[in-house]
Motif scaffolding. Structure first.
Motif, PDB file in Angstrom:
ATOM      1  N   ALA A 301       0.864  -1.193   0.000  1.00  0.00           N
ATOM      2  CA  ALA A 301       0.000   0.000   0.000  1.00  0.00           C
ATOM      3  C   ALA A 301       0.895   1.235   0.000  1.00  0.00           C
ATOM      4  N   PRO A 302       1.430   1.612  -1.151  1.00  0.00           N
ATOM      5  CA  PRO A 302       2.299   2.801  -1.233  1.00  0.00           C
ATOM      6  C   PRO A 302       1.557   4.053  -0.764  1.00  0.00           C
ATOM      7  N   GLN A 303       2.300   5.094  -0.485  1.00  0.00           N
ATOM      8  CA  GLN A 303       1.709   6.346  -0.002  1.00  0.00           C
ATOM      9  C   GLN A 303       0.597   6.813  -0.940  1.00  0.00           C
ATOM     10  N   GLY A 304      -0.561   7.099  -0.358  1.00  0.00           N
ATOM     11  CA  GLY A 304      -1.707   7.558  -1.129  1.00  0.00           C
ATOM     12  C   GLY A 304      -2.547   6.445  -1.723  1.00  0.00           C
ATOM     13  N   PHE A 305      -2.140   5.191  -1.531  1.00  0.00           N
ATOM     14  CA  PHE A 305      -2.862   4.050  -2.092  1.00  0.00           C
ATOM     15  C   PHE A 305      -4.110   3.743  -1.275  1.00  0.00           C
ATOM     16  N   ASP A 306      -5.196   3.445  -1.939  1.00  0.00           N
ATOM     17  CA  ASP A 306      -6.459   3.082  -1.291  1.00  0.00           C
ATOM     18  C   ASP A 306      -6.378   1.626  -0.846  1.00  0.00           C
ATOM     19  N   THR A 307      -6.358   1.376   0.462  1.00  0.00           N
ATOM     20  CA  THR A 307      -6.183   0.013   0.962  1.00  0.00           C
ATOM     21  C   THR A 307      -7.356  -0.904   0.636  1.00  0.00           C
ATOM     22  N   SER A 308      -8.472  -0.319   0.197  1.00  0.00           N
ATOM     23  CA  SER A 308      -9.583  -1.171  -0.235  1.00  0.00           C
ATOM     24  C   SER A 308      -9.235  -1.864  -1.560  1.00  0.00           C
ATOM     25  N   LYS A 309      -8.142  -1.426  -2.189  1.00  0.00           N
ATOM     26  CA  LYS A 309      -7.734  -2.000  -3.469  1.00  0.00           C
ATOM     27  C   LYS A 309      -6.491  -2.874  -3.354  1.00  0.00           C
ATOM     28  N   ILE A 310      -6.164  -3.295  -2.142  1.00  0.00           N
ATOM     29  CA  ILE A 310      -5.044  -4.212  -1.960  1.00  0.00           C
ATOM     30  C   ILE A 310      -5.277  -5.454  -2.813  1.00  0.00           C
ATOM     31  N   GLY A 311      -4.280  -5.795  -3.610  1.00  0.00           N
ATOM     32  CA  GLY A 311      -4.379  -6.969  -4.475  1.00  0.00           C
ATOM     33  C   GLY A 311      -4.807  -6.683  -5.901  1.00  0.00           C
ATOM     34  N   GLN A 312      -5.116  -5.429  -6.217  1.00  0.00           N
ATOM     35  CA  GLN A 312      -5.551  -5.108  -7.582  1.00  0.00           C
ATOM     36  C   GLN A 312      -4.410  -5.315  -8.576  1.00  0.00           C
ATOM     37  N   ILE A 313      -4.766  -5.667  -9.814  1.00  0.00           N
ATOM     38  CA  ILE A 313      -3.780  -5.914 -10.859  1.00  0.00           C
ATOM     39  C   ILE A 313      -3.709  -4.701 -11.787  1.00  0.00           C
ATOM     40  N   ASP A 314      -2.548  -4.066 -11.828  1.00  0.00           N
ATOM     41  CA  ASP A 314      -2.303  -2.950 -12.737  1.00  0.00           C
ATOM     42  C   ASP A 314      -1.745  -3.543 -14.031  1.00  0.00           C
ATOM     43  N   MET A 315      -2.571  -3.651 -15.046  1.00  0.00           N
ATOM     44  CA  MET A 315      -2.161  -4.328 -16.271  1.00  0.00           C
ATOM     45  C   MET A 315      -1.030  -3.600 -16.988  1.00  0.00           C
ATOM     46  N   ASN A 316      -0.933  -2.294 -16.835  1.00  0.00           N
ATOM     47  CA  ASN A 316       0.183  -1.567 -17.447  1.00  0.00           C
ATOM     48  C   ASN A 316       1.513  -2.002 -16.834  1.00  0.00           C
ATOM     49  N   ALA A 317       1.515  -2.169 -15.502  1.00  0.00           N
ATOM     50  CA  ALA A 317       2.729  -2.624 -14.816  1.00  0.00           C
ATOM     51  C   ALA A 317       3.042  -4.068 -15.197  1.00  0.00           C
ATOM     52  N   ILE A 318       2.011  -4.887 -15.364  1.00  0.00           N
ATOM     53  CA  ILE A 318       2.207  -6.276 -15.773  1.00  0.00           C
ATOM     54  C   ILE A 318       2.802  -6.323 -17.178  1.00  0.00           C
ATOM     55  N   LYS A 319       2.288  -5.488 -18.072  1.00  0.00           N
ATOM     56  CA  LYS A 319       2.797  -5.451 -19.447  1.00  0.00           C
ATOM     57  C   LYS A 319       4.250  -4.987 -19.483  1.00  0.00           C
ATOM     58  N   GLN A 320       4.605  -4.022 -18.627  1.00  0.00           N
ATOM     59  CA  GLN A 320       6.002  -3.583 -18.566  1.00  0.00           C
ATOM     60  C   GLN A 320       6.903  -4.724 -18.131  1.00  0.00           C
ATOM     61  N   THR A 321       6.442  -5.488 -17.149  1.00  0.00           N
ATOM     62  CA  THR A 321       7.204  -6.647 -16.697  1.00  0.00           C
ATOM     63  C   THR A 321       7.395  -7.632 -17.843  1.00  0.00           C
ATOM     64  N   GLY A 322       6.325  -7.875 -18.593  1.00  0.00           N
ATOM     65  CA  GLY A 322       6.413  -8.789 -19.725  1.00  0.00           C
ATOM     66  C   GLY A 322       7.360  -8.288 -20.808  1.00  0.00           C
ATOM     67  N   ASP A 323       7.338  -6.983 -21.051  1.00  0.00           N
ATOM     68  CA  ASP A 323       8.223  -6.401 -22.067  1.00  0.00           C
ATOM     69  C   ASP A 323       9.689  -6.566 -21.683  1.00  0.00           C
ATOM     70  N   PHE A 324      10.007  -6.296 -20.423  1.00  0.00           N
ATOM     71  CA  PHE A 324      11.390  -6.447 -19.963  1.00  0.00           C
ATOM     72  C   PHE A 324      11.822  -7.910 -20.004  1.00  0.00           C
ATOM     73  N   LEU A 325      10.915  -8.790 -19.599  1.00  0.00           N
ATOM     74  CA  LEU A 325      11.239 -10.217 -19.581  1.00  0.00           C
ATOM     75  C   LEU A 325      11.528 -10.714 -20.994  1.00  0.00           C
ATOM     76  N   LYS A 326      10.685 -10.312 -21.941  1.00  0.00           N
ATOM     77  CA  LYS A 326      10.862 -10.715 -23.338  1.00  0.00           C
ATOM     78  C   LYS A 326      12.200 -10.213 -23.878  1.00  0.00           C
ATOM     79  N   LYS A 327      12.580  -9.014 -23.477  1.00  0.00           N
ATOM     80  CA  LYS A 327      13.792  -8.391 -24.002  1.00  0.00           C
ATOM     81  C   LYS A 327      15.064  -8.993 -23.411  1.00  0.00           C
ATOM     82  N   TYR A 328      15.024  -9.372 -22.123  1.00  0.00           N
ATOM     83  CA  TYR A 328      16.262  -9.753 -21.452  1.00  0.00           C
ATOM     84  C   TYR A 328      16.387 -11.224 -21.112  1.00  0.00           C
ATOM     85  N   ASN A 329      15.309 -11.985 -21.223  1.00  0.00           N
ATOM     86  CA  ASN A 329      15.406 -13.422 -20.981  1.00  0.00           C
ATOM     87  C   ASN A 329      15.452 -14.135 -22.330  1.00  0.00           C
ATOM     88  N   LYS A 330      16.650 -14.436 -22.772  1.00  0.00           N
ATOM     89  CA  LYS A 330      16.834 -15.039 -24.095  1.00  0.00           C
ATOM     90  C   LYS A 330      16.374 -16.498 -24.119  1.00  0.00           C
TER      91      LYS A 330
END
Length: 353
Positions: A301-330
């Motif tokens: 729960a970072p500063q300013g985060f609504d704790t009622s949303k603990i566990g929510q999936i931020d698809m933009n952050a997930i996509k960034q993770t996927g992009d980095f993984l695709k680029k650096y995991n040969k």
């Protein structure tokens, strides 16, 4: 003869009563083995068994689940929870895929590598909203920004933990083969203390705390935060076998309800949460568990985060993770798939409405 039969019957009856009594005391337990999880089918008046596989040993990184168990939140949802500790030789994705556990905790990048291999695994909640990964150096090394890593020895644990570091190097046009030396890092931070590496990887909630506990002060250190550099990858999430989830939707939703409730309490009072985890397995000091709990709370729960949303999936952050993984995991079997078959919020939405 009748007296002997009567005595024998009474003895059997008493033994059965004692066994039932013992079972009631273990309705919420931390399992110490990784035997195959039992059938979760529910009989009238009984709790349904759910087995949760952690990524690592009992520590405040997972405090929400331990708090939920200790406060009876799983039992309130009709669940008999078993929390299986992880370790260097335990792979949560394999245990969930093989029915050793029903639900697992892992990093998103790790989950994606198994999804790419064809494992029918699906993320159902994103517990950490920020990355806990840092790159730490002593100020005397002069690493005031990532570009100063040129010509330095830089430590990382590898094994899937290196992708944020590689993304950072790429951002500053540093070749990992030519411009610096990557060094296999252990988990003690001794290499940084002794000077055999110039910069070391550290999680905010663990290794960075070890440095401070070892006598170094924050003002003696330079810290590069992957979040601030916009190269962060998502870490602790909850995942399931998609087939199991489809068959046990109600059970999964109730598990998420109890877990989210435990995480809310842990974030609100991390000192108490650290004590709860310490009481589970006194493998590290109480002070370190409390330190860890306070730092983990900032990721959940970072500063300013609504704790009622603990566990929510931020698809933009997930996509960034996927992009980095695709680029650096040969060695990635194929490109990460990021859609509702691999990452779904439907169970979380049901649990939080």
């Amino acid at each position: 003869m009748k007296k002997k039969l009567l005595a024998l019957s009474l003895a059997v009856l008493m033994m059965g009563t004692m066994l039932i009594g013992c079972g009631s005391k273990t309705s919420e337990t931390t399992a110490k083995d990784t035997t195959k999880s039992e059938d979760t089918s529910k009989k009238d008046g009984e709790l349904e068994k759910v087995t949760l596989q952690l990524k690592w040993l009992p520590q405040s990184q997972f405090m929400g689940y331990y708090v939920a168990a200790a406060k009876g939140y799983y039992k309130d949802e009709g669940i008999d929870i078993q929390i299986l500790p992880g370790g260097s030789d335990i792979i949560p994705e394999q245990n969930v895929n093989n029915d050793v556990a029903n639900i697992g905790v892992t990093w998103v990048s790790s989950l994606m590598t198994y999804q790419a291999q064809g494992y029918p695994l699906q993320e159902v909640a994103q517990v950490f909203q920020k990355s806990g990964m840092l790159l730490v150096s002593k100020k005397e090394k002069g690493i005031n920004s990532p570009k100063d890593l040129a010509g330095k020895k830089v430590g990382n644990w590898f094994g899937g933990n290196e992708y944020e570091l590689l993304a950072l190097l790429s951002k500053y046009n540093l070749d990992k083969e030519k411009d610096l030396k990557l060094v296999q890092q252990d988990f003690t931070m001794d290499q940084l203390k002794e000077g055999s590496v110039d910069a070391a990887s550290a999680m905010t909630y663990n290794e960075f705390g070890l440095l401070l506990e070892g006598g170094l002060k924050k003002e003696d250190l330079n810290v590069i935060d992957m979040n601030n550099e916009n190269v962060a990858m998502m870490e602790d999430c909850l995942f399931v076998n998609s087939d199991w989830a489809a068959k046990h939707k109600d059970l999964l939703v109730r598990f998420l309800k109890a877990s989210i409730k435990g995480w809310k309490d842990a974030v609100q009072d991390p000192e108490a949460a650290g004590k709860t985890v310490y009481d589970v397995d006194k493998s590290v000091s109480l002070d370190h568990q409390v330190y860890m709990a306070k730092e983990v709370a900032k990721l959940v729960a970072p500063q300013g985060f609504d704790t009622s949303k603990i566990g929510q999936i931020d698809m933009n952050a997930i996509k960034q993770t996927g992009d980095f993984l695709k680029k650096y995991n040969k060695d990635l079997a194929k490109e990460p798939v990021v859609d509702d078959t691999t990452f779904t919020s439907k169970y979380w939405e049901e649990a939080t409405k």
